[in-house]
Write a protein that holds these residues in place. Structure first.
Motif, mmCIF file in Angstrom:
data_model
loop_
_atom_site.group_PDB
_atom_site.id
_atom_site.type_symbol
_atom_site.label_atom_id
_atom_site.label_comp_id
_atom_site.label_asym_id
_atom_site.label_seq_id
_atom_site.Cartn_x
_atom_site.Cartn_y
_atom_site.Cartn_z
ATOM 1 N N UNK A 32 -28.963 -1.542 -107.306
ATOM 2 C CA UNK A 32 -28.013 -1.719 -108.416
ATOM 3 C C UNK A 32 -28.743 -2.370 -109.595
ATOM 4 N N UNK A 33 -29.518 -1.545 -110.312
ATOM 5 C CA UNK A 33 -30.326 -2.062 -111.423
ATOM 6 C C UNK A 33 -29.465 -2.707 -112.498
ATOM 7 N N UNK A 34 -28.290 -2.125 -112.753
ATOM 8 C CA UNK A 34 -27.460 -2.675 -113.828
ATOM 9 C C UNK A 34 -27.003 -4.090 -113.499
ATOM 10 N N UNK A 125 -37.585 -4.331 -111.827
ATOM 11 C CA UNK A 125 -36.448 -4.093 -112.721
ATOM 12 C C UNK A 125 -36.900 -3.678 -114.120
ATOM 13 N N UNK A 126 -38.144 -3.924 -114.467
ATOM 14 C CA UNK A 126 -38.639 -3.471 -115.766
ATOM 15 C C UNK A 126 -40.143 -3.279 -115.701
ATOM 16 N N UNK A 263 -27.870 -17.336 -113.575
ATOM 17 C CA UNK A 263 -26.715 -18.229 -113.719
ATOM 18 C C UNK A 263 -25.837 -18.128 -112.470
ATOM 19 N N UNK A 264 -25.095 -19.225 -112.175
ATOM 20 C CA UNK A 264 -24.189 -19.202 -111.032
ATOM 21 C C UNK A 264 -23.196 -18.048 -111.185
ATOM 22 N N UNK A 265 -23.013 -17.314 -110.126
ATOM 23 C CA UNK A 265 -22.041 -16.221 -110.134
ATOM 24 C C UNK A 265 -22.573 -14.910 -110.693
ATOM 25 N N UNK A 266 -23.786 -14.940 -111.256
ATOM 26 C CA UNK A 266 -24.307 -13.724 -111.903
ATOM 27 C C UNK A 266 -24.579 -12.598 -110.912
ATOM 28 N N UNK A 267 -24.773 -12.984 -109.643
ATOM 29 C CA UNK A 267 -25.091 -11.959 -108.646
ATOM 30 C C UNK A 267 -23.923 -11.711 -107.685
#
Ligand SMILES: [Zn+2]
Length: 285
Positions: A32-34, A125-126, A263-267
């Protein structure tokens, strides 16, 4: 010299058989790259390591973090190792990564670990050199076909001693990072991913070749850490690998490693890669 073999009458017909892909990879777990790129956008830099020319450094990249390897000052290739920080027996498996993705890896592809885990350790990822593709010689960038320059092959072929091959650089760096002795650290060094290196196999003899890397200062390769990682990166004594390695002749430059925390929750919604599901019974109860 061995005698030449006898060419059968149907040799051309046998050669004309079309190849099949050994490991079709369309059933690999989705990347899930996005999600990764969205998490990366607000990630905070937590660490920075400058790898000196003809030397190596190790770094820690916790699960869910990102790390970037950048060219700075001049064209330079890097020999890259990865370990599971919580179990050093699990490390990067270049051969299986090659079997799954091909000889060179880029954005969306993954660095896989050794048996019995066989899971993604890091996802690219890049890749700012993604434009290079495959050149007219069959060369491409970021290979998983080379091993690493090492003092043993140097002794074998050149009958000379050189201490700053990537194998020795990585051995010293891994020993310093883990507290292991050089003798205990050395067996942990494994076949690498050649970051920024441009390589292929000659069409006529099938030999491994290298050519001047297209990398320039500012280019980078960025990864997502799928598990807790230790990375080891050697700034190869071959520099851009345009002529030779395993010597002090080539111009060499540093490589920059940067680590970023999400950041917390980003994943949220991301599922860490599980250990391979094979039961290891090998056909016996
Ligand atoms: Zn090297």
């Amino acid at each position: 010299m061995p005698n030449a073999s006898v060419c059968p009458k149907d040799a051309d017909k046998r050669r004309a058989v079309r190849p099949v892909i050994c490991y079709p990879n369309n059933t690999l777990p989705d990347v899930d790259l996005s999600l990764y790129l969205a998490a990366r956008r607000d990630a905070i830099k937590t660490d920075e390591i400058l790898v000196s020319p003809r030397d190596a450094a190790c770094f820690s990249a916790p699960q869910g973090h990102f790390f970037r390897i950048s060219s700075v000052e001049g064209p330079q290739v890097g020999d890259f190792n990865l370990w599971n920080r919580d179990n050093l027996q699990e490390h990067f498996y270049s051969g299986k990564t090659r079997a799954l993705h091909g000889t060179h890896i880029t954005t969306g592809e993954q660095m896989w670990s050794s048996f019995p885990a066989l899971r993604p350790m890091a996802t690219i990822i890049e890749d700012t050199l993604n434009w290079y593709g495959i050149d007219e010689f069959g060369g491409s960038v970021h290979d998983v076909i080379g091993t690493r320059c090492d003092p043993y092959t140097q002794q074998l072929l050149a009958r000379s001693t050189y201490h700053y091959c990537c194998h020795s650089n990585l051995t010293r760096a891994f020993a310093d990072f883990t507290g292991l002795s050089l003798a205990d650290a050395e067996p942990h060094i494994h076949d690498v991913m050649n970051v920024f290196m441009c390589t292929g196999f000659t069409r006529d003899t099938g030999q491994y070749f290298m050519k001047a890397s297209p990398v320039r200062p500012g280019d980078y390769l960025e990864f997502f850490a799928e598990i807790n990682l230790i990375g080891g990166l050697s700034a190869c004594p071959g520099g851009d690998c345009s002529s030779e390695h395993s010597s002090d002749v080539a111009a060499c430059y540093p490589l920059l490693i940067e680590v970023f925390a999400p950041q917390a929750g980003a994943l949220d919604g991301w599922i860490p890669p599980p250990l391979n599901a094979y039961d290891r019974s090998h056909g016996r109860c």
